[in-house]
Write a protein that holds these residues in place. Structure first.
Motif, PDB file in Angstrom:
ATOM      1  N   VAL A  51       3.162   0.042   7.094  1.00 27.24           N
ATOM      2  CA  VAL A  51       3.522  -1.188   6.242  1.00 27.24           C
ATOM      3  C   VAL A  51       3.338  -0.479   4.649  1.00 27.24           C
ATOM      4  CG1 VAL A  51       2.685  -3.335   5.108  1.00 27.24           C
ATOM      5  CG2 VAL A  51       2.786  -3.113   7.305  1.00 27.24           C
ATOM      6  N   GLY A  52       4.000  -0.537   3.794  1.00 21.39           N
ATOM      7  CA  GLY A  52       4.010   0.026   2.570  1.00 21.39           C
ATOM      8  C   GLY A  52       4.946   1.105   2.476  1.00 21.39           C
ATOM      9  N   LYS A  53       4.799   1.945   1.453  1.00 23.36           N
ATOM     10  CA  LYS A  53       5.508   2.942   0.987  1.00 23.36           C
ATOM     11  C   LYS A  53       4.814   4.377   1.525  1.00 23.36           C
ATOM     12  CE  LYS A  53       8.379   1.206  -1.922  1.00 23.36           C
ATOM     13  NZ  LYS A  53       9.929   1.539  -1.973  1.00 23.36           N
ATOM     14  N   VAL A  54       5.685   5.193   2.157  1.00 23.48           N
ATOM     15  CA  VAL A  54       5.311   6.334   2.832  1.00 23.48           C
ATOM     16  C   VAL A  54       5.696   7.330   1.741  1.00 23.48           C
ATOM     17  CG1 VAL A  54       5.484   7.830   4.714  1.00 23.48           C
ATOM     18  CG2 VAL A  54       5.049   5.424   5.086  1.00 23.48           C
ATOM     19  N   LEU A  55       4.804   8.074   1.470  1.00 26.43           N
ATOM     20  CA  LEU A  55       4.952   9.082   0.389  1.00 26.43           C
ATOM     21  C   LEU A  55       4.746  10.572   0.779  1.00 26.43           C
ATOM     22  CD1 LEU A  55       3.371   7.282  -2.701  1.00 26.43           C
ATOM     23  CD2 LEU A  55       5.839   7.379  -2.185  1.00 26.43           C
ATOM     24  N   VAL A  56       5.456  11.529   0.697  1.00 21.78           N
ATOM     25  CA  VAL A  56       5.262  12.871   0.891  1.00 21.78           C
ATOM     26  C   VAL A  56       4.921  13.527  -0.530  1.00 21.78           C
ATOM     27  CG1 VAL A  56       5.854  15.278   1.705  1.00 21.78           C
ATOM     28  CG2 VAL A  56       6.600  13.118   3.008  1.00 21.78           C
ATOM     29  N   ASP A  57       3.558  14.014  -0.733  1.00 19.90           N
ATOM     30  CA  ASP A  57       3.082  14.378  -1.895  1.00 19.90           C
ATOM     31  C   ASP A  57       3.535  16.064  -2.088  1.00 19.90           C
ATOM     32  OD1 ASP A  57       1.658  15.252  -4.296  1.00 19.90           O
ATOM     33  OD2 ASP A  57      -0.138  14.328  -3.649  1.00 19.90           O
ATOM     34  N   VAL A  58       4.493  16.084  -2.982  1.00 26.10           N
ATOM     35  CA  VAL A  58       4.608  17.492  -3.348  1.00 26.10           C
ATOM     36  C   VAL A  58       3.905  18.577  -4.039  1.00 26.10           C
ATOM     37  CG1 VAL A  58       7.009  17.152  -2.585  1.00 26.10           C
ATOM     38  CG2 VAL A  58       6.546  17.033  -4.824  1.00 26.10           C
ATOM     39  N   THR A  59       2.919  17.624  -4.779  1.00 30.91           N
ATOM     40  CA  THR A  59       2.109  18.381  -5.705  1.00 30.91           C
ATOM     41  C   THR A  59       0.771  18.971  -5.268  1.00 30.91           C
ATOM     42  OG1 THR A  59       0.967  16.556  -6.378  1.00 30.91           O
ATOM     43  CG2 THR A  59       2.806  16.764  -7.670  1.00 30.91           C
ATOM     44  N   SER A  60       0.519  18.782  -4.031  1.00 30.19           N
ATOM     45  CA  SER A  60      -0.750  19.281  -3.469  1.00 30.19           C
ATOM     46  C   SER A  60      -0.702  20.555  -2.886  1.00 30.19           C
ATOM     47  CB  SER A  60      -1.364  18.269  -2.484  1.00 30.19           C
ATOM     48  OG  SER A  60      -0.378  18.111  -1.315  1.00 30.19           O
ATOM     49  N   PRO A  79       0.878  -1.202   0.115  1.00 28.55           N
ATOM     50  CA  PRO A  79      -0.210  -0.224  -0.022  1.00 28.55           C
ATOM     51  C   PRO A  79       1.003   1.349  -0.150  1.00 28.55           C
ATOM     52  CG  PRO A  79      -0.040  -1.170   2.149  1.00 28.55           C
ATOM     53  CD  PRO A  79       0.773  -1.808   1.374  1.00 28.55           C
ATOM     54  N   LEU A  80       0.258   2.359  -0.513  1.00 28.39           N
ATOM     55  CA  LEU A  80       0.861   3.772  -0.477  1.00 28.39           C
ATOM     56  C   LEU A  80       0.105   4.510   0.491  1.00 28.39           C
ATOM     57  CD1 LEU A  80       0.908   4.317  -4.455  1.00 28.39           C
ATOM     58  CD2 LEU A  80       2.785   3.324  -2.787  1.00 28.39           C
ATOM     59  N   VAL A  81       0.838   5.110   1.383  1.00 26.21           N
ATOM     60  CA  VAL A  81       0.424   5.956   2.347  1.00 26.21           C
ATOM     61  C   VAL A  81       0.761   7.290   2.108  1.00 26.21           C
ATOM     62  CG1 VAL A  81       0.299   6.338   4.870  1.00 26.21           C
ATOM     63  CG2 VAL A  81       0.498   3.970   4.079  1.00 26.21           C
ATOM     64  N   ARG A  82      -0.113   8.249   1.792  1.00 23.15           N
ATOM     65  CA  ARG A  82       0.316   9.466   1.403  1.00 23.15           C
ATOM     66  C   ARG A  82       0.232  10.668   2.207  1.00 23.15           C
ATOM     67  NH1 ARG A  82       0.733   9.518  -4.356  1.00 23.15           N
ATOM     68  NH2 ARG A  82      -0.079   7.599  -5.311  1.00 23.15           N
ATOM     69  N   PHE A  83       1.104  11.679   2.560  1.00 27.11           N
ATOM     70  CA  PHE A  83       1.030  12.637   3.352  1.00 27.11           C
ATOM     71  C   PHE A  83       1.429  14.017   2.506  1.00 27.11           C
ATOM     72  CE2 PHE A  83       2.147   9.366   6.249  1.00 27.11           C
ATOM     73  CZ  PHE A  83       1.299   9.410   7.381  1.00 27.11           C
ATOM     74  N   PRO A  84       0.521  15.208   2.587  1.00 29.66           N
ATOM     75  CA  PRO A  84       0.549  16.241   1.938  1.00 29.66           C
ATOM     76  C   PRO A  84       2.031  17.041   2.554  1.00 29.66           C
ATOM     77  CG  PRO A  84      -1.061  16.748   3.649  1.00 29.66           C
ATOM     78  CD  PRO A  84      -0.760  15.252   3.827  1.00 29.66           C
ATOM     79  N   LEU A  85       2.600  17.938   1.639  1.00 28.98           N
ATOM     80  CA  LEU A  85       3.876  18.353   1.980  1.00 28.98           C
ATOM     81  C   LEU A  85       3.819  19.137   3.214  1.00 28.98           C
ATOM     82  CD1 LEU A  85       6.513  19.164   0.870  1.00 28.98           C
ATOM     83  CD2 LEU A  85       5.804  21.133  -0.365  1.00 28.98           C
ATOM     84  N   GLU A  86       2.823  19.665   3.586  1.00 28.49           N
ATOM     85  CA  GLU A  86       2.703  20.383   4.832  1.00 28.49           C
ATOM     86  C   GLU A  86       2.662  19.348   6.337  1.00 28.49           C
ATOM     87  OE1 GLU A  86      -0.048  20.215   2.623  1.00 28.49           O
ATOM     88  OE2 GLU A  86       0.865  22.083   1.792  1.00 28.49           O
ATOM     89  N   ARG A  87       2.636  18.096   6.248  1.00 24.78           N
ATOM     90  CA  ARG A  87       2.833  17.074   7.133  1.00 24.78           C
ATOM     91  C   ARG A  87       4.055  16.071   7.100  1.00 24.78           C
ATOM     92  NH1 ARG A  87      -2.502  14.377   6.864  1.00 24.78           N
ATOM     93  NH2 ARG A  87      -1.498  13.190   8.424  1.00 24.78           N
ATOM     94  N   PRO A  88       5.235  16.782   6.788  1.00 22.50           N
ATOM     95  CA  PRO A  88       6.218  15.554   6.947  1.00 22.50           C
ATOM     96  C   PRO A  88       6.488  15.103   8.219  1.00 22.50           C
ATOM     97  CG  PRO A  88       7.089  17.947   6.898  1.00 22.50           C
ATOM     98  CD  PRO A  88       5.764  18.245   6.670  1.00 22.50           C
ATOM     99  N   ASP A 110       4.278  13.966  10.174  1.00 19.74           N
ATOM    100  CA  ASP A 110       3.285  12.712  10.504  1.00 19.74           C
ATOM    101  C   ASP A 110       3.949  11.716   9.407  1.00 19.74           C
ATOM    102  OD1 ASP A 110       1.926  14.449  11.975  1.00 19.74           O
ATOM    103  OD2 ASP A 110       0.445  14.800  10.384  1.00 19.74           O
ATOM    104  N   ALA A 111       4.376  12.028   8.288  1.00 20.22           N
ATOM    105  CA  ALA A 111       5.011  10.983   7.555  1.00 20.22           C
ATOM    106  C   ALA A 111       6.181  10.364   8.185  1.00 20.22           C
ATOM    107  CB  ALA A 111       5.327  11.519   6.186  1.00 20.22           C
ATOM    108  N   HIS A 112       7.104  11.250   8.932  1.00 15.30           N
ATOM    109  CA  HIS A 112       8.157  10.407   9.460  1.00 15.30           C
ATOM    110  C   HIS A 112       7.764   9.631  10.432  1.00 15.30           C
ATOM    111  CE1 HIS A 112      12.233  10.205  11.151  1.00 15.30           C
ATOM    112  NE2 HIS A 112      11.754  10.537  12.267  1.00 15.30           N
ATOM    113  N   GLN A 113       6.608   9.939  11.163  1.00 16.57           N
ATOM    114  CA  GLN A 113       6.354   9.084  12.399  1.00 16.57           C
ATOM    115  C   GLN A 113       5.860   8.077  11.978  1.00 16.57           C
ATOM    116  OE1 GLN A 113       6.627  10.252  15.975  1.00 16.57           O
ATOM    117  NE2 GLN A 113       6.095   8.374  16.202  1.00 16.57           N
ATOM    118  N   ALA A 114       4.976   7.962  10.711  1.00 16.69           N
ATOM    119  CA  ALA A 114       4.179   6.819  10.354  1.00 16.69           C
ATOM    120  C   ALA A 114       5.370   5.767   9.825  1.00 16.69           C
ATOM    121  CB  ALA A 114       3.605   6.930   8.789  1.00 16.69           C
ATOM    122  N   VAL A 115       6.698   6.304   9.235  1.00 20.84           N
ATOM    123  CA  VAL A 115       7.978   5.327   9.332  1.00 20.84           C
ATOM    124  C   VAL A 115       8.251   4.689  10.575  1.00 20.84           C
ATOM    125  CG1 VAL A 115       9.966   5.061   8.080  1.00 20.84           C
ATOM    126  CG2 VAL A 115       8.505   6.396   6.761  1.00 20.84           C
TER     127      VAL A 115
END
Length: 66
Positions: free
Chosen positions: A57-66, A36-45, A47-52
């Motif tokens: 489980v899966g890929k943690v992505l920070v979406d820079v396009t939103s 699975p892909l777990v996405r976080f907006p650029l404003e929440r890095p 939260d993405a780090h905490q998820a890792v």
């Protein structure tokens, strides 16, 4: 955007061919492939780090396009 990232990595000497973001040896990802892909907006890095750190489980992505 993905192509630019791959080109930047290739330029850093990581062995990725420039201009080829879809390598033949890349693993498929996404819910349909069991990774699975777990996405976080650029404003929440943080939260993405905490998820890792929490072992998401899966890929943690920070979406820079939103």
């Amino acid at each position: 955007m993905a192509g630019a990232v791959w080109q930047a990595l290739a330029g850093a000497g990581l062995g990725l061919p420039p201009g080829d973001p879809l390598r033949a040896d890349a693993l498929p990802v996404g819910e349909e492939h069991g990774l699975p892909l777990v996405r976080f907006p650029l404003e929440r890095p943080a939260d993405a780090h905490q998820a890792v750190e929490n072992g998401t489980v899966g890929k943690v992505l920070v979406d820079v396009t939103s």
